[in-house]
Structure formats: C-alpha cells, structure tokens
Enzyme design. Structure first.
Site, PDB file in Angstrom:
ATOM      1  N   SER A  74       1.013  -1.196  -0.021  1.00  0.00           N
ATOM      2  CA  SER A  74      -0.039  -0.077   0.098  1.00  0.00           C
ATOM      3  C   SER A  74       0.801   1.204  -0.109  1.00  0.00           C
ATOM      4  O   SER A  74       0.390   2.418  -0.248  1.00  0.00           O
ATOM      5  CB  SER A  74      -0.937  -0.010   1.267  1.00  0.00           C
ATOM      6  OG  SER A  74      -1.940  -0.873   1.153  1.00  0.00           O
ATOM      7  N   GLY A 110      -4.396  -2.127  -0.770  1.00  0.00           N
ATOM      8  CA  GLY A 110      -3.553  -1.594  -1.886  1.00  0.00           C
ATOM      9  C   GLY A 110      -3.282  -0.095  -1.861  1.00  0.00           C
ATOM     10  O   GLY A 110      -3.883   0.625  -1.269  1.00  0.00           O
ATOM     11  N   GLY A 135      -2.752   3.806  -3.567  1.00  0.00           N
ATOM     12  CA  GLY A 135      -3.325   4.857  -4.678  1.00  0.00           C
ATOM     13  C   GLY A 135      -4.663   5.099  -4.677  1.00  0.00           C
ATOM     14  O   GLY A 135      -5.170   4.889  -3.751  1.00  0.00           O
ATOM     15  N   CYS A 141      -9.643  -1.853   3.368  1.00  0.00           N
ATOM     16  CA  CYS A 141      -8.856  -0.806   2.913  1.00  0.00           C
ATOM     17  C   CYS A 141      -9.297  -0.389   1.512  1.00  0.00           C
ATOM     18  O   CYS A 141     -10.095   0.065   1.093  1.00  0.00           O
ATOM     19  CB  CYS A 141      -7.461  -0.969   2.978  1.00  0.00           C
ATOM     20  SG  CYS A 141      -6.480   0.203   2.921  1.00  0.00           S
ATOM     21  N   LEU A 142      -8.131  -0.630   0.332  1.00  0.00           N
ATOM     22  CA  LEU A 142      -8.468  -0.314  -0.887  1.00  0.00           C
ATOM     23  C   LEU A 142      -9.687  -1.194  -1.481  1.00  0.00           C
ATOM     24  O   LEU A 142     -10.775  -0.753  -2.259  1.00  0.00           O
ATOM     25  CB  LEU A 142      -7.499  -0.604  -1.686  1.00  0.00           C
ATOM     26  CG  LEU A 142      -7.313  -0.207  -3.295  1.00  0.00           C
ATOM     27  CD1 LEU A 142      -7.937   1.417  -3.523  1.00  0.00           C
ATOM     28  CD2 LEU A 142      -6.509  -0.635  -4.122  1.00  0.00           C
ATOM     29  N   GLN A 148     -13.044   0.746  -0.398  1.00  0.00           N
ATOM     30  CA  GLN A 148     -13.171   1.831  -1.238  1.00  0.00           C
ATOM     31  C   GLN A 148     -13.702   1.564  -2.588  1.00  0.00           C
ATOM     32  O   GLN A 148     -14.870   2.100  -3.087  1.00  0.00           O
ATOM     33  CB  GLN A 148     -12.028   2.483  -1.383  1.00  0.00           C
ATOM     34  CG  GLN A 148     -11.443   3.119  -0.090  1.00  0.00           C
ATOM     35  CD  GLN A 148     -10.012   3.600  -0.057  1.00  0.00           C
ATOM     36  OE1 GLN A 148      -9.350   3.681  -1.110  1.00  0.00           O
ATOM     37  NE2 GLN A 148      -9.349   4.037   0.801  1.00  0.00           N
ATOM     38  N   ASN A 168      -3.722   2.471   7.099  1.00  0.00           N
ATOM     39  CA  ASN A 168      -2.575   2.874   5.897  1.00  0.00           C
ATOM     40  C   ASN A 168      -3.594   3.252   4.830  1.00  0.00           C
ATOM     41  O   ASN A 168      -3.632   2.422   4.013  1.00  0.00           O
ATOM     42  CB  ASN A 168      -1.584   1.722   5.696  1.00  0.00           C
ATOM     43  CG  ASN A 168      -0.780   2.288   4.563  1.00  0.00           C
ATOM     44  OD1 ASN A 168      -0.875   3.440   4.208  1.00  0.00           O
ATOM     45  ND2 ASN A 168      -0.113   1.309   3.818  1.00  0.00           N
ATOM     46  N   GLY A 216      -4.762   6.875   2.374  1.00  0.00           N
ATOM     47  CA  GLY A 216      -4.839   8.385   2.241  1.00  0.00           C
ATOM     48  C   GLY A 216      -6.526   8.925   1.696  1.00  0.00           C
ATOM     49  O   GLY A 216      -6.572  10.075   1.469  1.00  0.00           O
ATOM     50  N   TYR A 217      -7.252   7.961   1.432  1.00  0.00           N
ATOM     51  CA  TYR A 217      -8.399   8.056   0.746  1.00  0.00           C
ATOM     52  C   TYR A 217      -9.767   7.573   1.671  1.00  0.00           C
ATOM     53  O   TYR A 217      -9.199   6.594   2.582  1.00  0.00           O
ATOM     54  CB  TYR A 217      -8.880   7.633  -0.432  1.00  0.00           C
ATOM     55  CG  TYR A 217      -7.831   7.982  -1.718  1.00  0.00           C
ATOM     56  CD1 TYR A 217      -8.175   9.481  -2.312  1.00  0.00           C
ATOM     57  CD2 TYR A 217      -6.447   7.857  -1.751  1.00  0.00           C
ATOM     58  CE1 TYR A 217      -7.389   9.840  -3.296  1.00  0.00           C
ATOM     59  CE2 TYR A 217      -5.684   8.437  -2.645  1.00  0.00           C
ATOM     60  CZ  TYR A 217      -6.191   9.704  -3.317  1.00  0.00           C
ATOM     61  OH  TYR A 217      -5.179  10.250  -4.291  1.00  0.00           O
ATOM     62  N   HIS A 266      -7.165  -2.396   9.132  1.00  0.00           N
ATOM     63  CA  HIS A 266      -6.363  -3.436   8.957  1.00  0.00           C
ATOM     64  C   HIS A 266      -6.572  -4.681  10.078  1.00  0.00           C
ATOM     65  O   HIS A 266      -5.832  -4.574  10.858  1.00  0.00           O
ATOM     66  CB  HIS A 266      -4.946  -3.281   8.654  1.00  0.00           C
ATOM     67  CG  HIS A 266      -4.727  -2.660   7.289  1.00  0.00           C
ATOM     68  ND1 HIS A 266      -4.261  -3.270   6.045  1.00  0.00           N
ATOM     69  CD2 HIS A 266      -4.801  -1.482   7.056  1.00  0.00           C
ATOM     70  CE1 HIS A 266      -4.115  -2.317   4.972  1.00  0.00           C
ATOM     71  NE2 HIS A 266      -4.307  -1.245   5.796  1.00  0.00           N
ATOM     72  N   GLU A 315      -5.929  -7.416   9.841  1.00  0.00           N
ATOM     73  CA  GLU A 315      -4.800  -8.422  10.070  1.00  0.00           C
ATOM     74  C   GLU A 315      -3.691  -7.999  10.564  1.00  0.00           C
ATOM     75  O   GLU A 315      -2.471  -8.640  10.885  1.00  0.00           O
ATOM     76  CB  GLU A 315      -4.401  -8.828   8.472  1.00  0.00           C
ATOM     77  CG  GLU A 315      -3.553  -7.899   7.632  1.00  0.00           C
ATOM     78  CD  GLU A 315      -4.426  -6.629   7.291  1.00  0.00           C
ATOM     79  OE1 GLU A 315      -3.794  -6.015   6.690  1.00  0.00           O
ATOM     80  OE2 GLU A 315      -5.551  -6.645   7.584  1.00  0.00           O
TER      81      GLU A 315
END
Length: 359
Positions: free
Chosen positions: A45, A219, A221, A247-248, A251, A289, A291-292, A332, A334
């Site tokens: 990530s 992940g 970006g 996480c990603l 989203q 972790n 940023g979005y 997370h 995990e």
C-alpha cells in the site's frame, strides 16, 4: 554522505543518507507506529510513497525477513529522526541501512521529523524529493516534484499469476490489489483454502471456481483510478457469495455500488487509530494505512450503511451492505504492524460463509 529532503512547498531538510544514493521523487507521508518498520517498508500500500516514521529511533531490532509483508519493500524512500546502526535482536539478519541499499531505496536520517510531520498535518500530504546531490537547484527541481503522480500502482504491486494456499476448509478467492501476506495467512490459519488472484482477473474467472467467499485486499493509490477493477467488482457484488473487503477493497466496493471517495488531508497511517463499532459501541485500536476515505454522505442507505467510524475525526471506517453477505472495513484487522483487536472480523467472515453454505 549528506542527503536532502525537498518538499514541493520549498521546505528543505538536511540530514544523512541511510540507503541508496541518488534521488527519488515521491508522495511524502507519515506513520505513527512505534514498531513494525519492516512491515511498513514491505506493505504494498506504500507503493509511490516515501514514509516518515514519527517514532524517533528506527532500526534498533534490525531486519527479520519472516516479518516481511511481501517479498520485497515497496516504499520509495524512508525518513527517520535517528537510525540505529547496531541492532540488538537475536532474530536480526541484517541492518535496515543494508536492506535499503540492497533494494535501491534512498533514505534520510537526522532531520526533525516532528517539524516535518507538523508541516504535513497543517498543509496536507505533499510531494517531495530525497536526494544525495548537494548542488541541486530549487527552481529546477520544484516543478518536477510538483508534477509527480504515482500512477497505476495497483498494477505494479499485484501478483503476476494466481496461486493457492491449500486448506481443508472454506475456499476463499482473494483479489490481490496489493495484499499484505497476513491477510492470506489469517485466512489460512483458520483452515481456509486461499487462492490469490491478480488484480486484473475477471469476475467470471473467479466465479467459475465457485468460491465459498471472496476477499478484496488492501492496496495503494487513488481508488478512482481502478476503473476496470471496479467494473469486475460490480459483477461480484451481484452474486450472493459472502464478501469481506479491506482498505482499498472497501473503497472500490463502495465506488462499485454508487458511493464516492475523497482524499484525506494527510491520511491515517499507524498502529494506534481508534475505531468505533456503530452497532455495539465497542472501540478497537486499529492498524491503518490509507490516504482516501469513503464519503458516508454519498451512501445509498438501501445499499450500504456505516458500520465503523474513526473516533478521532469521525470518518467512515467500514460498511455493512443491506440484504447482502458483505461487510467492509477501512482499517487492517490483519494488523502487521499494529494491534490485533479486530482480528475477530476474519471469524465473522468464516461464520458468514458457514451460514451461507448451510442455508
């Protein structure tokens, strides 16, 4: 050897080089974890980012390869206050500076990371350059720094071909968007057979093997750049197969179902972020972790409702999908690094698969 950190707003920090020489331009972010720097370095990530560790002493327990979250480090650079050059740990195999040098990752030590973190908190995440070139010209490098974009980082970090961790329990399809190894490990330790698929895998290929459950990983970006992946996730959503996303993945599933995402001012990165379960009121300390975030106001309540929120800033930290065997989290469970307070969510996923199988 001297090294310099140049931010796109013109701030320049002078320190000591601790990795490969040369230069790298990247997005500069900070992580508040006190330990777990190797897990941070090897978390996919962080692809496209250089990480500032806010804890002042890094490297004191060396490098233990069994703690890595992928086969290689993904950060573009490392920024620390003080680097321990003589690790004390019976498990240590090498030093952090040797690890960075071997993998061609530049780093800088000896700068005021508190001042840097305050800049990022007040002005927001920004691009920067780590360089060992002493004769740099600010007017020349600042336009290049400002123009940097991480680009299609999911394609860079995902596995190249599918592979399977054998197990006698539920068959889980894990879409690797930049997955940390402890996601598949957490499922495998619970007896699951885990098949890990590259991010570009079609929904039909995943559905053709009739998995008991589907996992969407973390992940790097901007989630809105993953246009083709979102289209495949729409197909996965239309099934009645239990889905758990982190996480990603959280989203992307929100985007696939009509919600919106936005960029946080400086993100959440560390092992000490409190999240509240909106159903029980319980608060868990989580590893994060990102940023979005998903815009909770954009949710269609007939599709999904908030399940977790960040205690610090009230941003969305998870969703429960209405009438579906689907739940997602921004944090997370995990861990690695960080607390394992929310590891029970993997058990919830297994229970969901069990109920579906015997329905």
């Amino acid at each position: 050897m001297k090294a310099f950190l140049i931010l796109e707003d013109g701030h320049v920090f002078t320190g000591t080089s601790i990795g490969a020489s040369g230069e790298v331009i990247s997005e500069i972010v900070f992580n508040t974890s006190m330990t777990g720097y190797l897990e941070v370095l090897t978390d996919p990530s962080y692809a496209g980012q250089a990480v500032t560790m806010t804890y002042p002493l890094i490297g004191n327990y060396g490098i233990c390869s069994s703690d890595m979250e992928s086969k290689r480090p993904w950060v573009d650079g490392l920024i620390v206050r003080e680097l321990s050059r003589l690790p004390s740990n019976f498990r240590s195999e090498t030093t952090i500076q040797q690890f960075l040098t071997e993998h061609g990752i530049p780093g800088i030590a000896g700068i005021d990371t508190r001042a840097l973190t305050r800049i990022l908190r007040e002005s927001g995440t920004m691009n920067g350059m780590i360089t060992t070139e002493e004769d740099f010209s600010l007017p020349e490098v600042l336009p290049r720094i400002k123009a940097y974009r991480a680009g299609r980082v999911v394609e860079r970090v995902t596995c190249q071909e599918a592979y399977t961790l054998p197990g006698e329990g539920f068959r889980v399809a894990l879409l690797d968007l930049g997955a940390k190894q402890n996601i598949s490990r957490s499922l495998h330790q619970r007896g699951c057979q885990v098949t890990v698929y590259p991010a570009a895998t079609s929904a039909q290929e995943i559905l053709s093997v009739h998995p008991d459950g589907i996992m969407l990983s973390n992940g790097p970006g901007d989630p809105k750049e993953c246009v083709s992946i979102i289209e495949e996730i729409k197909t996965l959503y239309q099934t009645d197969i239990p889905i758990f996303a982190i996480c990603l993945g959280h989203q992307l599933l929100a985007l696939a179902t009509g919600a919106d995402t936005y960029k946080l001012k400086y993100g959440h990165r560390g092992g000490n972020h409190p999240v509240r379960d909106l159903e029980t009121g319980n608060v868990y300390i989580s590893s994060q972790n990102h940023g979005y975030a998903v815009d909770a106001k954009s949710l269609d309540p007939s599709v999904a409702v908030p399940a977790f929120e960040n205690v610090n800033d009230r941003t969305n930290e998870g969703l429960r999908y209405v009438g579906k065997n689907i739940f997602t989290v921004q944090f997370h469970p995990e861990a690695c690094p960080g607390p394992q307070d929310s590891g029970y969510l993997f058990d919830r996923f297994l229970k969901m698969m069990e109920v579906k199988k015997h329905a």
